[in-house]
Motif scaffolding. Structure first.
Motif, PDB file in Angstrom:
ATOM      1  N   TRP A 121       0.838  -1.200   0.000  1.00 16.52           N
ATOM      2  CA  TRP A 121       0.000   0.000   0.000  1.00 16.52           C
ATOM      3  C   TRP A 121       0.878   1.257   0.000  1.00 16.52           C
ATOM      4  N   ASP A 122       1.879   1.289   0.883  1.00 17.24           N
ATOM      5  CA  ASP A 122       2.762   2.456   0.966  1.00 17.24           C
ATOM      6  C   ASP A 122       3.589   2.631  -0.305  1.00 17.24           C
ATOM      7  N   ARG A 123       4.036   1.537  -0.882  1.00 15.88           N
ATOM      8  CA  ARG A 123       4.828   1.613  -2.116  1.00 15.88           C
ATOM      9  C   ARG A 123       4.004   2.211  -3.255  1.00 15.88           C
ATOM     10  N   ARG A 124       2.763   1.762  -3.393  1.00 18.62           N
ATOM     11  CA  ARG A 124       1.913   2.298  -4.451  1.00 18.62           C
ATOM     12  C   ARG A 124       1.573   3.764  -4.189  1.00 18.62           C
ATOM     13  N   ALA A 125       1.372   4.128  -2.930  1.00 24.33           N
ATOM     14  CA  ALA A 125       1.094   5.530  -2.587  1.00 24.33           C
ATOM     15  C   ALA A 125       2.253   6.422  -3.023  1.00 24.33           C
ATOM     16  N   GLU A 126       3.478   5.976  -2.794  1.00 22.50           N
ATOM     17  CA  GLU A 126       4.648   6.754  -3.205  1.00 22.50           C
ATOM     18  C   GLU A 126       4.731   6.864  -4.731  1.00 22.50           C
ATOM     19  N   GLU A 127       4.337   5.805  -5.441  1.00 23.47           N
ATOM     20  CA  GLU A 127       4.343   5.849  -6.908  1.00 23.47           C
ATOM     21  C   GLU A 127       3.286   6.816  -7.447  1.00 23.47           C
ATOM     22  N   LEU A 128       2.139   6.873  -6.788  1.00 23.43           N
ATOM     23  CA  LEU A 128       1.076   7.783  -7.219  1.00 23.43           C
ATOM     24  C   LEU A 128       1.441   9.237  -6.963  1.00 23.43           C
ATOM     25  N   CYS A 129       2.286   9.479  -5.978  1.00 26.30           N
ATOM     26  CA  CYS A 129       2.655  10.839  -5.584  1.00 26.30           C
ATOM     27  C   CYS A 129       4.167  11.011  -5.664  1.00 26.30           C
ATOM     28  N   PRO A 130       4.718  11.236  -6.859  1.00 26.12           N
ATOM     29  CA  PRO A 130       6.178  11.373  -6.968  1.00 26.12           C
ATOM     30  C   PRO A 130       6.723  12.582  -6.212  1.00 26.12           C
ATOM     31  N   GLY A 131       5.900  13.612  -5.997  1.00 20.94           N
ATOM     32  CA  GLY A 131       6.318  14.787  -5.236  1.00 20.94           C
ATOM     33  C   GLY A 131       6.182  14.607  -3.735  1.00 20.94           C
ATOM     34  N   GLY A 132       5.692  13.466  -3.303  1.00 26.11           N
ATOM     35  CA  GLY A 132       5.515  13.187  -1.884  1.00 26.11           C
ATOM     36  C   GLY A 132       4.049  13.036  -1.518  1.00 26.11           C
ATOM     37  N   VAL A 133       3.799  12.275  -0.479  1.00 29.53           N
ATOM     38  CA  VAL A 133       2.436  12.041  -0.003  1.00 29.53           C
ATOM     39  C   VAL A 133       2.118  13.043   1.094  1.00 29.53           C
ATOM     40  N   ALA A 134       1.012  13.763   0.928  1.00 26.31           N
ATOM     41  CA  ALA A 134       0.597  14.738   1.936  1.00 26.31           C
ATOM     42  C   ALA A 134      -0.230  14.059   3.037  1.00 26.31           C
ATOM     43  N   LYS A 135      -1.069  13.101   2.650  1.00 24.96           N
ATOM     44  CA  LYS A 135      -1.956  12.477   3.640  1.00 24.96           C
ATOM     45  C   LYS A 135      -2.263  11.048   3.228  1.00 24.96           C
ATOM     46  N   ARG A 136      -2.236  10.152   4.212  1.00 23.93           N
ATOM     47  CA  ARG A 136      -2.611   8.752   4.025  1.00 23.93           C
ATOM     48  C   ARG A 136      -3.748   8.445   4.988  1.00 23.93           C
ATOM     49  N   ASN A 137      -4.770   7.779   4.490  1.00 25.82           N
ATOM     50  CA  ASN A 137      -5.911   7.430   5.338  1.00 25.82           C
ATOM     51  C   ASN A 137      -6.335   5.997   4.999  1.00 25.82           C
ATOM     52  N   VAL A 138      -5.837   5.034   5.770  1.00 25.72           N
ATOM     53  CA  VAL A 138      -6.247   3.643   5.584  1.00 25.72           C
ATOM     54  C   VAL A 138      -7.532   3.458   6.384  1.00 25.72           C
TER      55      VAL A 138
END
Length: 138
Positions: free
Chosen positions: A70-87
């Motif tokens: 999940w975290d790996r895909r989140a990083e791929e979706l946001c190349p500029g960085g992830v602002a918020k994660r909500n599992v």
């Protein structure tokens, strides 16, 4: 002679069962879920600019493995960085398997885990936003 055949048969059955216990499942390949791929990730963009991300893992997978996907895909979706994660969902999917018999008028069944799912929202950092303190000249 008959006890010898029984002993050999029991030994063969025991050896087969013990070898089966040593078998380890293959690791899940990281990639998108498709028509022929049961386990992996699937994502879609949301109207608010975020993404909904779903990871499906096999029943033997650990929560840490599912979360790493999940975290790996989140990083791929946001190349500029992830602002918020909500599992918002992490659960084992189960199916009730009916038994082939009835005891005293009550049906007997068992539960089997079919998959492990982690789902949530990912929001990316805005692109082109200045870092705090950048360009202040001080």
């Amino acid at each position: 002679m008959r006890p010898l055949h029984t002993g050999v048969a029991l030994f063969a059955i025991g050896a087969a069962l013990s070898l089966q216990a040593c078998a380890t499942p293959e690791p899940v390949a990281y990639g998108p879920i498709g028509e022929t791929v049961r386990y992996g990730y699937r994502d879609r963009p949301n109207p608010d600019g975020g993404h909904t991300l779903l990871v499906v893992m096999p029943p033997h997978a650990a929560l840490t493995e599912a979360r790493a996907f999940w975290d790996r895909r989140a990083e791929e979706l946001c190349p500029g960085g992830v602002a918020k994660r909500n599992v918002f969902r992490a659960e084992r999917k189960e199916a009730m398997l009916p038994a082939g018999y009835v005891y005293n008028g009550a049906g007997v069944s068992s539960r089997a885990t079919t998959a492990y799912e982690v789902e949530g929202y990912v929001y990316c950092k805005p692109t082109g936003a200045a870092e705090p303190g950048a360009g202040s000249g001080t």
